[in-house]
Design an enzyme around this catalytic site. Structure first.
Site, PDB file in Angstrom:
ATOM      1  CE  LYS A 172      -2.319  -0.888   3.562  1.00 51.95           C
ATOM      2  NZ  LYS A 172      -2.143  -0.019   4.837  1.00 51.95           N
ATOM      3  NE  ARG A 209      -4.853   0.314  10.129  1.00 57.20           N
ATOM      4  CZ  ARG A 209      -3.798   0.536   9.365  1.00 57.20           C
ATOM      5  NH1 ARG A 209      -3.927   1.437   8.754  1.00 57.20           N
ATOM      6  NH2 ARG A 209      -2.907  -0.456   9.335  1.00 57.20           N
ATOM      7  NE  ARG A 215       7.611  -3.533   6.182  1.00 55.83           N
ATOM      8  CZ  ARG A 215       6.301  -3.062   6.276  1.00 55.83           C
ATOM      9  NH1 ARG A 215       5.696  -2.799   5.249  1.00 55.83           N
ATOM     10  NH2 ARG A 215       5.765  -3.087   7.410  1.00 55.83           N
ATOM     11  NE  ARG A 256       5.815  -0.560  10.432  1.00 54.05           N
ATOM     12  CZ  ARG A 256       4.837  -0.646   9.498  1.00 54.05           C
ATOM     13  NH1 ARG A 256       4.711  -0.218   8.484  1.00 54.05           N
ATOM     14  NH2 ARG A 256       3.767  -1.062  10.151  1.00 54.05           N
ATOM     15  NE  ARG A 315       1.168  -4.231  11.309  1.00 54.08           N
ATOM     16  CZ  ARG A 315       2.307  -4.522  10.825  1.00 54.08           C
ATOM     17  NH1 ARG A 315       3.070  -5.151  11.429  1.00 54.08           N
ATOM     18  NH2 ARG A 315       2.566  -3.979   9.684  1.00 54.08           N
TER      19      ARG A 315
END
Ligand code: ADP
Length: 185
Positions: A13, A88, A127, A131, A142
């Site tokens: 996204k 969301r 990734r 984070r 999530r």
């Protein structure tokens, strides 16, 4: 154009939002980025949001809605924007509607990036952007939050004739082309 981009964590996204916003010459407004910037600067908003983010929970609506309303009232968003990561849940979608209506505006389209959930877990784990919410447990949570809270937006926007579902699998450029095609721009 006033756009919303929805899709599960790891759907790409953020990357697409960047490219599409540049292409349409509208500001990209990413709630995750704004929260992370506030966490980085240890602002009161950041300190409040961090607890939820690290747990993979949504930051409370009152906090998020006010933050977005404030951002959307900036002059650069007057004629268009691309929202990435907001709304969301249905409550946020209702608030966004009201705020836009009060400003005499409305959304033009909502793009849903469709991806396979197992793929996104892989993608997020590899990734490695450091984070603090990219551990496997938090990623899974999530995704659960996405399924229960965010997925209902797809039906909500479909009913309103705004939804464009786009296959999020494949090379970045290919996905971008599909989105632009869906938007007919
Ligand atoms: P991802 O889509 O990979 O989960 P984001 O950067 O969009 O990542 O969001 C990271 C975190 O920021 C979320 O897990 C949540 O805690 C918080 N957040 C972002 N957008 C919202 C929102 N619209 N409402 C509530 N919390 C949000």
């Amino acid at each position: 154009m006033r756009l919303v981009l929805v899709g599960p964590p790891g759907a790409g996204k953020g990357t697409q939002a960047e490219v599409i916003a540049a292409r349409l010459a509208v500001p990209k407004i990413s709630t995750g980025d704004i929260f992370r910037a506030n966490v980085g600067q240890a602002t009161p908003l950041g300190l409040r949001a961090k607890v939820y983010m690290d747990a993979g929970e949504l930051v409370p609506d009152a906090v998020t809605n006010d933050m977005v309303a404030d951002r959307l009232s900036q002059p650069d968003a007057a004629h268009g924007f691309l929202l990435d990561g907001y709304p969301r849940n249905l409550g946020q979608a209702e608030v966004l509607n009201e705020n836009l209506e009060n400003a005499g505006a409305a959304l033009d389209a909502v793009v849903e990036l469709v991806v396979d959930v197992e793929n996104v877990i892989e993608r997020l784990l590899s990734r490695g952007q450091g984070r603090t919410d990219d551990t496997e447990d938090v990623i899974r949570h999530r995704l659960e939050v996405y399924a229960s809270e965010t997925q209902p937006l797809v039906g909500y926007y479909r009913e309103r004739g705004l939804l464009q579902s786009v296959d999020g699998l494949g090379a970045v450029d290919d996905v971008t082309s599909r989105i632009l095609e869906a938007l007919k721009v």
